[in-house]
Design a protein around this motif. Structure first.
Motif, mmCIF file in Angstrom:
data_model
loop_
_atom_site.group_PDB
_atom_site.id
_atom_site.type_symbol
_atom_site.label_atom_id
_atom_site.label_comp_id
_atom_site.label_asym_id
_atom_site.label_seq_id
_atom_site.Cartn_x
_atom_site.Cartn_y
_atom_site.Cartn_z
ATOM 1 N N ILE A 193 18.939 16.161 47.790
ATOM 2 C CA ILE A 193 19.668 17.352 48.244
ATOM 3 C C ILE A 193 19.545 17.499 49.759
ATOM 4 O O ILE A 193 20.507 17.862 50.437
ATOM 5 C CB ILE A 193 19.169 18.596 47.487
ATOM 6 C CG1 ILE A 193 19.614 18.495 46.029
ATOM 7 C CG2 ILE A 193 19.698 19.876 48.130
ATOM 8 C CD1 ILE A 193 18.975 19.501 45.102
ATOM 9 N N GLY A 198 22.320 12.276 37.458
ATOM 10 C CA GLY A 198 22.143 13.720 37.536
ATOM 11 C C GLY A 198 20.728 14.166 37.848
ATOM 12 O O GLY A 198 20.391 15.337 37.698
ATOM 13 N N TYR A 222 19.291 14.895 40.475
ATOM 14 C CA TYR A 222 19.163 15.919 41.529
ATOM 15 C C TYR A 222 19.154 17.335 40.957
ATOM 16 O O TYR A 222 18.883 18.294 41.675
ATOM 17 C CB TYR A 222 20.249 15.761 42.591
ATOM 18 C CG TYR A 222 21.634 15.614 42.022
ATOM 19 C CD1 TYR A 222 22.386 16.721 41.658
ATOM 20 C CD2 TYR A 222 22.179 14.348 41.834
ATOM 21 C CE1 TYR A 222 23.647 16.579 41.108
ATOM 22 C CE2 TYR A 222 23.440 14.199 41.287
ATOM 23 C CZ TYR A 222 24.161 15.321 40.940
ATOM 24 O OH TYR A 222 25.414 15.175 40.389
ATOM 25 N N ASN A 223 19.414 17.495 39.688
ATOM 26 C CA ASN A 223 19.306 18.802 39.035
ATOM 27 C C ASN A 223 17.910 19.055 38.467
ATOM 28 O O ASN A 223 17.642 20.134 37.948
ATOM 29 C CB ASN A 223 20.325 18.924 37.892
ATOM 30 C CG ASN A 223 21.736 19.038 38.406
ATOM 31 O OD1 ASN A 223 22.004 19.775 39.340
ATOM 32 N ND2 ASN A 223 22.631 18.281 37.808
ATOM 33 N N LEU A 224 17.037 18.055 38.556
ATOM 34 C CA LEU A 224 15.694 18.182 38.001
ATOM 35 C C LEU A 224 14.732 18.740 39.057
ATOM 36 O O LEU A 224 14.919 18.505 40.255
ATOM 37 C CB LEU A 224 15.194 16.809 37.535
ATOM 38 C CG LEU A 224 16.028 16.109 36.464
ATOM 39 C CD1 LEU A 224 15.501 14.700 36.228
ATOM 40 C CD2 LEU A 224 16.028 16.912 35.180
ATOM 41 N N ALA A 284 14.697 14.737 43.744
ATOM 42 C CA ALA A 284 15.860 15.623 43.790
ATOM 43 C C ALA A 284 15.889 16.389 45.101
ATOM 44 O O ALA A 284 16.945 16.539 45.720
ATOM 45 C CB ALA A 284 15.842 16.582 42.605
ATOM 46 N N ARG A 285 14.746 16.881 45.546
ATOM 47 C CA ARG A 285 14.695 17.616 46.814
ATOM 48 C C ARG A 285 15.096 16.710 47.973
ATOM 49 O O ARG A 285 15.816 17.124 48.881
ATOM 50 C CB ARG A 285 13.313 18.220 47.021
ATOM 51 C CG ARG A 285 13.041 19.394 46.075
ATOM 52 C CD ARG A 285 11.726 20.097 46.391
ATOM 53 N NE ARG A 285 10.566 19.355 45.909
ATOM 54 C CZ ARG A 285 10.114 19.382 44.663
ATOM 55 N NH1 ARG A 285 10.723 20.121 43.751
ATOM 56 N NH2 ARG A 285 9.048 18.692 44.324
#
Length: 66
Positions: A51, A38, A40-42, A47-48
């Motif tokens: 995404i 998870g 990619y929620n940080l 994460a960027r």
């Protein structure tokens, strides 16, 4: 498929991706080392990047037919 090094589901996800590729499904696997499930929620650079990869893959999938 995006996986992360410290994800308890990583091995299963990567095995699934290999099986998809074996039966002819176009598959790309990118593992983010040092990351947790998870991530990619940080609010972090990894994460960027993840995404961005997701967006690029979706754009290619949706617009490559036109």
């Amino acid at each position: 498929m995006i996986t992360s090094e410290y994800d308890p589901l990583r091995d299963s996800a990567e095995t699934y991706a290999i099986r998809l590729a074996e039966v002819g499904v176009s598959t790309v696997v990118v593992r983010f080392n040092g990351m947790i499930h998870g991530f990619y929620n940080l609010p972090i650079q990894h994460a960027r990047v993840a995404i961005g990869l997701i967006g690029s893959a979706l754009k290619q999938a949706f617009y490559s037919k036109y």
